[in-house]
Design a protein around this motif. Sequence first.
Motif, PDB file in Angstrom:
ATOM      1  N   ALA A  76     -24.240  23.430  -3.672  1.00  0.00           N
ATOM      2  CA  ALA A  76     -25.031  22.603  -2.884  1.00  0.00           C
ATOM      3  C   ALA A  76     -26.028  22.162  -4.104  1.00  0.00           C
ATOM      4  O   ALA A  76     -26.821  22.772  -4.930  1.00  0.00           O
ATOM      5  CB  ALA A  76     -25.760  23.129  -1.883  1.00  0.00           C
ATOM      6  N   GLU A  77     -26.158  20.658  -4.359  1.00  0.00           N
ATOM      7  CA  GLU A  77     -26.956  20.415  -5.373  1.00  0.00           C
ATOM      8  C   GLU A  77     -28.192  20.619  -5.240  1.00  0.00           C
ATOM      9  O   GLU A  77     -28.796  20.522  -4.287  1.00  0.00           O
ATOM     10  CB  GLU A  77     -26.767  18.441  -5.425  1.00  0.00           C
ATOM     11  CG  GLU A  77     -27.174  18.081  -6.491  1.00  0.00           C
ATOM     12  CD  GLU A  77     -26.896  16.380  -6.469  1.00  0.00           C
ATOM     13  OE1 GLU A  77     -27.930  15.711  -6.753  1.00  0.00           O
ATOM     14  OE2 GLU A  77     -25.562  16.381  -6.276  1.00  0.00           O
ATOM     15  N   GLY A  78     -29.040  21.051  -6.416  1.00  0.00           N
ATOM     16  CA  GLY A  78     -30.397  21.107  -6.584  1.00  0.00           C
ATOM     17  C   GLY A  78     -30.966  22.638  -5.994  1.00  0.00           C
ATOM     18  O   GLY A  78     -32.183  22.950  -6.038  1.00  0.00           O
ATOM     19  N   PHE A  79     -29.922  23.665  -5.845  1.00  0.00           N
ATOM     20  CA  PHE A  79     -30.182  24.828  -5.682  1.00  0.00           C
ATOM     21  C   PHE A  79     -29.706  25.704  -6.736  1.00  0.00           C
ATOM     22  O   PHE A  79     -28.752  25.818  -7.012  1.00  0.00           O
ATOM     23  CB  PHE A  79     -29.537  25.291  -4.245  1.00  0.00           C
ATOM     24  CG  PHE A  79     -30.150  26.581  -3.841  1.00  0.00           C
ATOM     25  CD1 PHE A  79     -31.492  26.710  -3.260  1.00  0.00           C
ATOM     26  CD2 PHE A  79     -29.333  27.744  -4.085  1.00  0.00           C
ATOM     27  CE1 PHE A  79     -31.872  28.059  -2.873  1.00  0.00           C
ATOM     28  CE2 PHE A  79     -29.700  28.903  -3.512  1.00  0.00           C
ATOM     29  CZ  PHE A  79     -30.973  29.154  -3.196  1.00  0.00           C
ATOM     30  N   ARG A  80     -30.601  26.514  -6.885  1.00  0.00           N
ATOM     31  CA  ARG A  80     -30.618  27.586  -8.179  1.00  0.00           C
ATOM     32  C   ARG A  80     -29.955  28.948  -7.316  1.00  0.00           C
ATOM     33  O   ARG A  80     -30.386  29.727  -6.991  1.00  0.00           O
ATOM     34  CB  ARG A  80     -31.540  28.035  -8.869  1.00  0.00           C
ATOM     35  CG  ARG A  80     -31.305  28.760 -10.067  1.00  0.00           C
ATOM     36  CD  ARG A  80     -32.398  28.887 -11.033  1.00  0.00           C
ATOM     37  NE  ARG A  80     -32.147  29.894 -11.895  1.00  0.00           N
ATOM     38  CZ  ARG A  80     -32.910  30.901 -12.253  1.00  0.00           C
ATOM     39  NH1 ARG A  80     -33.898  30.825 -11.692  1.00  0.00           N
ATOM     40  NH2 ARG A  80     -32.534  31.664 -13.080  1.00  0.00           N
ATOM     41  N   TYR A  81     -28.499  28.983  -7.636  1.00  0.00           N
ATOM     42  CA  TYR A  81     -27.885  30.013  -6.802  1.00  0.00           C
ATOM     43  C   TYR A  81     -27.732  31.599  -7.811  1.00  0.00           C
ATOM     44  O   TYR A  81     -28.019  31.226  -9.019  1.00  0.00           O
ATOM     45  CB  TYR A  81     -26.313  29.862  -6.360  1.00  0.00           C
ATOM     46  CG  TYR A  81     -26.079  28.691  -5.536  1.00  0.00           C
ATOM     47  CD1 TYR A  81     -25.915  29.112  -4.040  1.00  0.00           C
ATOM     48  CD2 TYR A  81     -25.980  27.395  -5.740  1.00  0.00           C
ATOM     49  CE1 TYR A  81     -25.867  28.287  -3.094  1.00  0.00           C
ATOM     50  CE2 TYR A  81     -25.767  26.557  -4.708  1.00  0.00           C
ATOM     51  CZ  TYR A  81     -25.531  26.985  -3.408  1.00  0.00           C
ATOM     52  OH  TYR A  81     -25.475  26.272  -2.421  1.00  0.00           O
ATOM     53  N   GLY A  82     -27.326  32.699  -7.236  1.00  0.00           N
ATOM     54  CA  GLY A  82     -27.229  33.671  -8.037  1.00  0.00           C
ATOM     55  C   GLY A  82     -25.902  33.765  -8.680  1.00  0.00           C
ATOM     56  O   GLY A  82     -25.137  32.839  -8.265  1.00  0.00           O
ATOM     57  N   ASP A  83     -25.846  34.448  -9.551  1.00  0.00           N
ATOM     58  CA  ASP A  83     -24.590  34.504 -10.485  1.00  0.00           C
ATOM     59  C   ASP A  83     -23.307  34.763  -9.655  1.00  0.00           C
ATOM     60  O   ASP A  83     -22.476  34.155 -10.080  1.00  0.00           O
ATOM     61  CB  ASP A  83     -24.886  35.459 -11.626  1.00  0.00           C
ATOM     62  CG  ASP A  83     -26.070  35.306 -12.456  1.00  0.00           C
ATOM     63  OD1 ASP A  83     -26.155  33.743 -12.594  1.00  0.00           O
ATOM     64  OD2 ASP A  83     -26.484  36.078 -13.577  1.00  0.00           O
ATOM     65  N   ALA A  84     -23.520  35.668  -8.856  1.00  0.00           N
ATOM     66  CA  ALA A  84     -22.306  36.142  -8.223  1.00  0.00           C
ATOM     67  C   ALA A  84     -21.388  35.124  -7.320  1.00  0.00           C
ATOM     68  O   ALA A  84     -20.179  34.805  -7.361  1.00  0.00           O
ATOM     69  CB  ALA A  84     -22.433  37.326  -7.164  1.00  0.00           C
TER      70      ALA A  84
END
Length: 147
Positions: A76-84
């Motif tokens: 999803a654009e604009g969200f900083r996800y976790g590495d996993a």
Amino acid sequence: MKKFNIAAALAVLSAPAFADGHAATQGDAAAGAEQFNRQCVACHVVADASGEVLAGRNARTGPNLFDLAGSQLGSAEGFRYGDAIVELGETGAVWTEESFVGYVQDPTGWLRETLDDRRARGKMAYQVRQEDQAYDLYAYLATFAAE
């Protein structure tokens, strides 16, 4: 070659069916709307490409859940996800009913099992306790698809 053809056929047959632009699900979208408004709105929003909020409030803790069904994990654009979850998404994994239900019931556990990595961690701390509620949430979110 025969094994590949069988695997390909099974993949096609097991993929979610789409009707009227929405993923076929076993959950109840109306019940999912109630669950979303109780459990998810504190962190998530459903806003279309123009920014119009279709569900929830303008929460920003979690990613926008618009067009979730069938989309790549962690994209999803604009969200900083976790590495996993990014790692899993980079393999081509997409949100299916099965993956969504598994993830929302135990985000870290599901990622660890799916990636076969005991160090994998999910950023979402909340867990949906009842499986039927997770199916209902997916059914509801699947109604928000890009045309």
